[in-house]
Scaffold this active site. Structure first.
Site, PDB file in Angstrom:
ATOM      1  N   ASP A   1       0.843  -1.201   0.000  1.00 47.23           N
ATOM      2  CA  ASP A   1       0.000   0.000   0.000  1.00 47.23           C
ATOM      3  C   ASP A   1       0.873   1.244   0.000  1.00 47.23           C
ATOM      4  OD1 ASP A   1      -2.955   1.047   0.756  1.00 47.23           O
ATOM      5  OD2 ASP A   1      -1.437   2.240   1.784  1.00 47.23           O
TER       6      ASP A   1
ATOM      7  N   HIS B   1      -7.186   9.895  -1.893  1.00 43.52           N
ATOM      8  CA  HIS B   1      -6.515   9.844  -0.585  1.00 43.52           C
ATOM      9  C   HIS B   1      -7.320  10.510   0.538  1.00 43.52           C
ATOM     10  CE1 HIS B   1      -2.172   9.394   1.091  1.00 43.52           C
ATOM     11  NE2 HIS B   1      -3.059   9.155   2.030  1.00 43.52           N
TER      12      HIS B   1
END
Ligand code: A2P
Length: 279
Positions: A46, A109
């Site tokens: 990630d 995000h």
């Protein structure tokens, strides 16, 4: 991969249940550390544009012993690149840095709600998925109202929402919302973040002693038992290995009940999504 180590997403894809987080790793360090993670069995990495280490992750992927099709790679769009056209251009940059043809998962995000661009951005994500450039699309730090808006405008539900989540910040109030919509919750700062004071908590230490495990392993099992996908970060190879060695024990109902009491009103470490509007 066995069913126990992967989870089905709402788009029919599967995601490994435990990933290696690379926040705060320098680009040069990301390469050997991601390599170490892959060597001990992680298949899910990630990263994010904002971490500045996509290129290092890309080098690690290319040099790794694991074939590309076994790996699940996530990145996240930086806030300043939100908007339909800029998100698409920005995605190209991510793919150049990672050096891969198709991304497994791309996330917005932060919603940065005051900037008013996340719904347009989501439309760009849907287009990228339709074009086959990214397999799954999702969000991070989204509150239910932000998710309702993007689903309302596109009809496409994010596959995941990546949230700060750990025993001191359990987010019990939003779990039902995600379960009803079949959105997988990924946990960032799963061990409680830097300093990891949570790992010295007497309740966690005593559960760890009972199972003959480490506190970090107990906290990771806490996430797995609830269906979250934790993304522990470590810059230490021994801890990277420790954090993946969690498949051969389980927490019982008594352990879980004791850990409910660790939730704290001031347990959140990072910014609040409704107030975070930095580009
Ligand atoms: P380090 O990178 O020096 O190993 P989170 O994933 O919740 O953000 O937590 C990361 C923090 O916890 C980092 O400070 C990391 O330090 C530390 N950490 C990661 N794994 C372990 C572990 N198994 N035991 C103790 N601390 C850990």
């Amino acid at each position: 991969m066995t069913p126990d180590t992967s989870v089905m997403l709402n788009d029919g894809r599967t995601i490994p249940r435990l990933g290696f987080g690379v926040w705060r790793l320098e680009d040069a360090d990301a390469e050997p550390l991601v390599g170490a993670a892959i060597d001990v069995g992680y298949r899910h990495i990630d990263t994010a544009q904002g971490y500045g280490n996509e290129a290092g992750v890309g080098r690690a992927i290319r040099e790794s012993s694991a074939p590309r099709e076994e790996l699940f790679i996530t990145s996240k769009l930086r806030n300043g690149d939100q908007g339909f056209d800029s998100a698409r251009r920005s995605f190209d940059g991510t793919m150049d840095r990672l050096g891969i043809d198709v991304l497994d998962l791309f996330l917005i995000h932060w919603p940065t709600p005051a900037r008013g661009l996340y719904a347009e951005t989501w439309k760009a994500f849907v287009a990228l998925q339709t074009e086959g450039r990214v397999r799954s699309i999702g969000v991070s730090n989204f509150l239910p109202e932000h998710i309702e808006r993007i689903v309302g405008e596109t009809g496409v539900t994010p596959a995941v929402n990546q949230l700060e989540l750990h025993p001191a910040y359990q987010q019990r109030d939003v779990r039902e919302f995600h379960a009803e919509r079949d959105i997988v919750i990924e946990s960032y700062s799963p061990l409680g973040g830097d300093g990891a004071a949570l790992l010295r908590d007497p309740v966690i230490v005593s559960i760890a002693e009972k199972h003959g495990r480490t506190p970090a392993q107990v906290v990771l099992r806490w996430h797995l038992r609830q269906g979250f996908v934790p993304l522990p970060k470590s810059a230490t190879p021994a801890r990277i290995a420790e954090n993946f060695a969690v498949w051969d024990f389980r927490l019982d109902d008594d352990d879980m009940a004791r850990m409910v009491g660790l939730d704290r009103a001031d347990g959140k470490r990072g910014p609040l999504p409704e107030r975070m509007n930095n580009p």
